[in-house]
Design an enzyme around this catalytic site. Structure first.
Site, PDB file in Angstrom:
ATOM      1  N   ASP A  34      19.551  39.323  58.176  1.00 27.01           N
ATOM      2  CA  ASP A  34      18.583  38.638  57.296  1.00 27.01           C
ATOM      3  C   ASP A  34      19.193  37.366  56.729  1.00 27.01           C
ATOM      4  O   ASP A  34      18.513  36.360  56.600  1.00 27.01           O
ATOM      5  CB  ASP A  34      18.015  39.565  56.205  1.00 27.01           C
ATOM      6  CG  ASP A  34      19.046  40.235  55.319  1.00 27.01           C
ATOM      7  OD1 ASP A  34      20.261  40.168  55.622  1.00 27.01           O
ATOM      8  OD2 ASP A  34      18.639  40.832  54.310  1.00 27.01           O
ATOM      9  N   SER A  65      15.426  54.751  31.947  1.00 31.15           N
ATOM     10  CA  SER A  65      15.183  55.331  33.268  1.00 31.15           C
ATOM     11  C   SER A  65      15.328  56.847  33.196  1.00 31.15           C
ATOM     12  O   SER A  65      16.252  57.360  32.567  1.00 31.15           O
ATOM     13  CB  SER A  65      16.188  54.770  34.275  1.00 31.15           C
ATOM     14  OG  SER A  65      16.209  55.579  35.441  1.00 31.15           O
ATOM     15  N   GLY A 116      21.771  54.564  45.928  1.00 34.49           N
ATOM     16  CA  GLY A 116      23.005  54.251  46.635  1.00 34.49           C
ATOM     17  C   GLY A 116      23.127  54.915  47.996  1.00 34.49           C
ATOM     18  O   GLY A 116      24.222  55.066  48.515  1.00 34.49           O
ATOM     19  N   LEU A 119      19.035  53.255  51.148  1.00 35.19           N
ATOM     20  CA  LEU A 119      17.582  53.219  51.309  1.00 35.19           C
ATOM     21  C   LEU A 119      16.945  52.223  50.347  1.00 35.19           C
ATOM     22  O   LEU A 119      15.738  52.176  50.185  1.00 35.19           O
ATOM     23  CB  LEU A 119      16.993  54.624  51.111  1.00 35.19           C
ATOM     24  CG  LEU A 119      17.552  55.678  52.077  1.00 35.19           C
ATOM     25  CD1 LEU A 119      16.963  57.057  51.785  1.00 35.19           C
ATOM     26  CD2 LEU A 119      17.249  55.302  53.517  1.00 35.19           C
ATOM     27  N   SER A 120      17.803  51.447  49.716  1.00 39.29           N
ATOM     28  CA  SER A 120      17.379  50.344  48.845  1.00 39.29           C
ATOM     29  C   SER A 120      16.607  50.780  47.610  1.00 39.29           C
ATOM     30  O   SER A 120      15.516  50.290  47.314  1.00 39.29           O
ATOM     31  CB  SER A 120      16.587  49.295  49.623  1.00 39.29           C
ATOM     32  OG  SER A 120      16.823  48.054  49.013  1.00 39.29           O
ATOM     33  N   ASP A 166      15.189  43.582  51.965  1.00 40.52           N
ATOM     34  CA  ASP A 166      14.827  44.785  51.213  1.00 40.52           C
ATOM     35  C   ASP A 166      13.631  44.547  50.293  1.00 40.52           C
ATOM     36  O   ASP A 166      12.698  45.346  50.243  1.00 40.52           O
ATOM     37  CB  ASP A 166      16.017  45.262  50.366  1.00 40.52           C
ATOM     38  CG  ASP A 166      17.210  45.647  51.213  1.00 40.52           C
ATOM     39  OD1 ASP A 166      17.092  45.622  52.454  1.00 40.52           O
ATOM     40  OD2 ASP A 166      18.263  45.951  50.624  1.00 40.52           O
ATOM     41  N   TYR A 218      30.931  43.116  52.551  1.00 40.51           N
ATOM     42  CA  TYR A 218      29.661  42.434  52.809  1.00 40.51           C
ATOM     43  C   TYR A 218      29.863  40.922  52.683  1.00 40.51           C
ATOM     44  O   TYR A 218      29.444  40.148  53.552  1.00 40.51           O
ATOM     45  CB  TYR A 218      28.630  42.929  51.796  1.00 40.51           C
ATOM     46  CG  TYR A 218      27.247  42.380  51.986  1.00 40.51           C
ATOM     47  CD1 TYR A 218      26.341  43.019  52.829  1.00 40.51           C
ATOM     48  CD2 TYR A 218      26.830  41.246  51.316  1.00 40.51           C
ATOM     49  CE1 TYR A 218      25.062  42.526  52.995  1.00 40.51           C
ATOM     50  CE2 TYR A 218      25.551  40.749  51.473  1.00 40.51           C
ATOM     51  CZ  TYR A 218      24.673  41.393  52.312  1.00 40.51           C
ATOM     52  OH  TYR A 218      23.401  40.903  52.476  1.00 40.51           O
TER      53      TYR A 218
HETATM   54  P1  ADP Z   1      20.713  51.242  47.259  1.00 40.25           P
HETATM   55  O1  ADP Z   1      19.885  50.022  46.994  1.00 40.25           O
HETATM   56  O2  ADP Z   1      21.045  51.390  48.688  1.00 40.25           O
HETATM   57  O3  ADP Z   1      20.137  52.489  46.724  1.00 40.25           O
HETATM   58  P2  ADP Z   1      22.476  49.876  45.474  1.00 40.25           P
HETATM   59  O4  ADP Z   1      23.895  50.059  45.070  1.00 40.25           O
HETATM   60  O5  ADP Z   1      22.060  48.539  45.985  1.00 40.25           O
HETATM   61  O6  ADP Z   1      22.103  51.021  46.509  1.00 40.25           O
HETATM   62  O7  ADP Z   1      21.532  50.175  44.232  1.00 40.25           O
HETATM   63  C1  ADP Z   1      21.709  51.370  43.499  1.00 40.25           C
HETATM   64  C2  ADP Z   1      21.784  51.028  42.017  1.00 40.25           C
HETATM   65  O8  ADP Z   1      20.488  50.599  41.560  1.00 40.25           O
HETATM   66  C3  ADP Z   1      22.121  52.220  41.169  1.00 40.25           C
HETATM   67  O9  ADP Z   1      23.510  52.401  41.068  1.00 40.25           O
HETATM   68  C4  ADP Z   1      21.512  51.824  39.833  1.00 40.25           C
HETATM   69  O10 ADP Z   1      22.340  50.911  39.147  1.00 40.25           O
HETATM   70  C5  ADP Z   1      20.262  51.071  40.249  1.00 40.25           C
HETATM   71  N1  ADP Z   1      19.082  51.948  40.292  1.00 40.25           N
HETATM   72  C6  ADP Z   1      18.263  52.150  41.355  1.00 40.25           C
HETATM   73  N2  ADP Z   1      17.257  53.003  41.026  1.00 40.25           N
HETATM   74  C7  ADP Z   1      17.440  53.346  39.740  1.00 40.25           C
HETATM   75  C8  ADP Z   1      16.760  54.212  38.822  1.00 40.25           C
HETATM   76  N3  ADP Z   1      15.668  54.897  39.180  1.00 40.25           N
HETATM   77  N4  ADP Z   1      17.252  54.311  37.589  1.00 40.25           N
HETATM   78  C9  ADP Z   1      18.338  53.644  37.206  1.00 40.25           C
HETATM   79  N5  ADP Z   1      19.036  52.842  38.020  1.00 40.25           N
HETATM   80  C10 ADP Z   1      18.603  52.679  39.268  1.00 40.25           C
HETATM   81 MG    MG Z   2      20.510  47.994  47.239  1.00 39.13          MG
END
Ligand code: ADP
Ligand code: MG
Length: 378
Positions: A34, A65, A116, A119-120, A166, A218
């Site tokens: 991308d 959250s 994490g 799956l974004s 994403d 990355y």
């Molecule tokens: P991915 O996007 O692959 O899941 P990332 O590291 O990019 O992994 O994003 C994960 C981060 O996004 C988490 O560590 C947190 O900080 C934040 N996050 C995502 N969803 C939530 C949620 N529902 N509540 C709180 N934080 C979230």
């Molecule tokens: Mg992410």
């Protein structure tokens, strides 16, 4: 009253004005291209993140959250700027900073995309908040503009140099289709992706591995592509095919060459995947997934033992194809399998993980689903 309504009321003492939801994604093919202006072919998964938002009549921004024990984080709207310390709330704060709402807000998040796992969940979080704010404040941003704004939030506010894929798919996907996305201009085409009617299923394998290399790794891959682009005097790797790249190999370091080779061959595989999907040739699709994995493993070197075992065990169990997805160094793999073999495939992968003394993987399946939506207005 929905679950998030209830959580909002418990946390903030009122009802939300709006609830929006945005999905996570799986990238069928087109990995790590991308940011080279390539084409990618992701689809939205059915798991989504919900954002309930209420406008305040002051300048306070309060965010909580469900996945962070409903603990309220509070800021002043006018003080939100990159560099502010924080944790997960930097994702929604980044969106607020990028969009500039005219008053304070309360936000409750409930995320059903595994965090994490590649799956974004981050894009799902950003896009759910952005969709809610777009409607609540009548910004009138297009989906392309929202994709750029949420990417800006993650790049400049959170500090993750992610590409545009994403957020785009979380906002623009259609149920039943993968989204062919041109990362250069964000134009899209829906490509029917109906594995179920062919007796197939896309198994998502979360390896639960998270190697700490991720962030630096990355950035290093992006930097290699950028230096190759500069040395080859092209605007992006999109402009090259494999033959042209090979002719210019002497201008590049070996690392730059193999990184660029991944990008160039992966872009060609995306185009091939569109063709084989249109012909419903899932055997050929499986082969493209395998080639993509080999390129990510050997040329881009972003795989890891857990991902390789997930892919190899899937193929041993009879998958048509499999590959790592996402940034790499952990996270998830996908395997295109016969739906009747799901349990048997899972058993083979679990056994291989146990033999390698890896943490037990988690499994998901998902049909291609709808992108971000407003699901309730108060
Ligand atoms: P991915 O996007 O692959 O899941 P990332 O590291 O990019 O992994 O994003 C994960 C981060 O996004 C988490 O560590 C947190 O900080 C934040 N996050 C995502 N969803 C939530 C949620 N529902 N509540 C709180 N934080 C979230
Ligand atoms: Mg992410």
């Amino acid at each position: 009253m929905s679950f998030i309504d209830k959580k909002f009321a418990e946390t903030f003492g009122q009802s939300p004005d709006i609830i929006a939801a945005a999905p996570g994604r799986v990238n069928l093919i087109g990995e790590h291209i991308d940011y080279s202006d390539g084409f990618v072919l992701p689809f939205a998964i059915s798991d989504r993140t919900y954002a309930a938002v209420r406008v305040r009549d002051d300048r306070k921004v309060r965010i909580a959250s469900v996945q962070r024990r409903n603990k309220i984080v509070e800021h002043n709207l006018d003080a939100i700027k990159p560099g502010l310390k924080g944790e997960w709330e930097r994702y929604p704060l980044g969106v607020i900073w990028a969009m500039g709402p005219t008053s304070g807000i309360d936000i409750m998040i409930d995320g059903h995309v595994p965090l994490g796992a590649g799956l974004s969940s981050s894009a799902a979080l950003e896009c759910s908040v952005a969709t809610a704010l777009n409607h609540l404040f009548s910004f009138g941003y297009s989906l392309e503009e929202l994709a750029r704004l949420t990417q800006k939030a993650e790049n400049e506010y959170v500090g993750v140099p992610c590409g545009i894929m994403d957020q785009s798919v979380s906002l623009m996907a259609h149920a039943g289709s993968a989204l062919l996305l041109d990362c250069r201009d964000l134009s899209t085409k829906n490509i029917a992706f109906d594995v179920a009617s062919s007796g197939l299923e896309l198994l998502i394998i979360d390896t639960q591995a998270h190697h700490s290399l991720t962030d630096g790794g990355y950035a290093e891959r992006r930097a290699s592509c950028e230096s190759a682009v500069a040395k080859l005097a092209v605007k992006s790797l999109r402009e090259l095919d494999l033959a042209q790249l090979e002719q210019s190999q002497n201008l590049l370091t070996n690392t730059e060459f193999i990184r660029a080779r991944h990008a160039v061959t992966e872009m060609a595989r995306v185009m091939d995947a569109v063709q084989v999907l249109e012909a419903k040739n899932f055997v050929a699709l499986g082969q493209l997934l395998n080639q993509s994995h080999a390129s990510l493993r050997d040329d881009y070197t972003v795989s890891c033992p857990e991902l390789n075992v997930a892919v190899e065990a899937s193929l041993t169990a009879g998958a048509l194809g499999a590959r790592m997805v996402g940034g790499g160094f952990g996270g998830s793999a996908i395997a295109l399998i016969h739906a009747a073999h799901t349990q048997a495939t899972i058993a083979v992968i679990e056994k291989a993980f146990a033999e390698n003394k890896f943490k037990a993987p988690r499994f998901f399946t998902s049909l291609p689903s709808q992108g971000a939506q407003v699901i309730q207005r108060g």
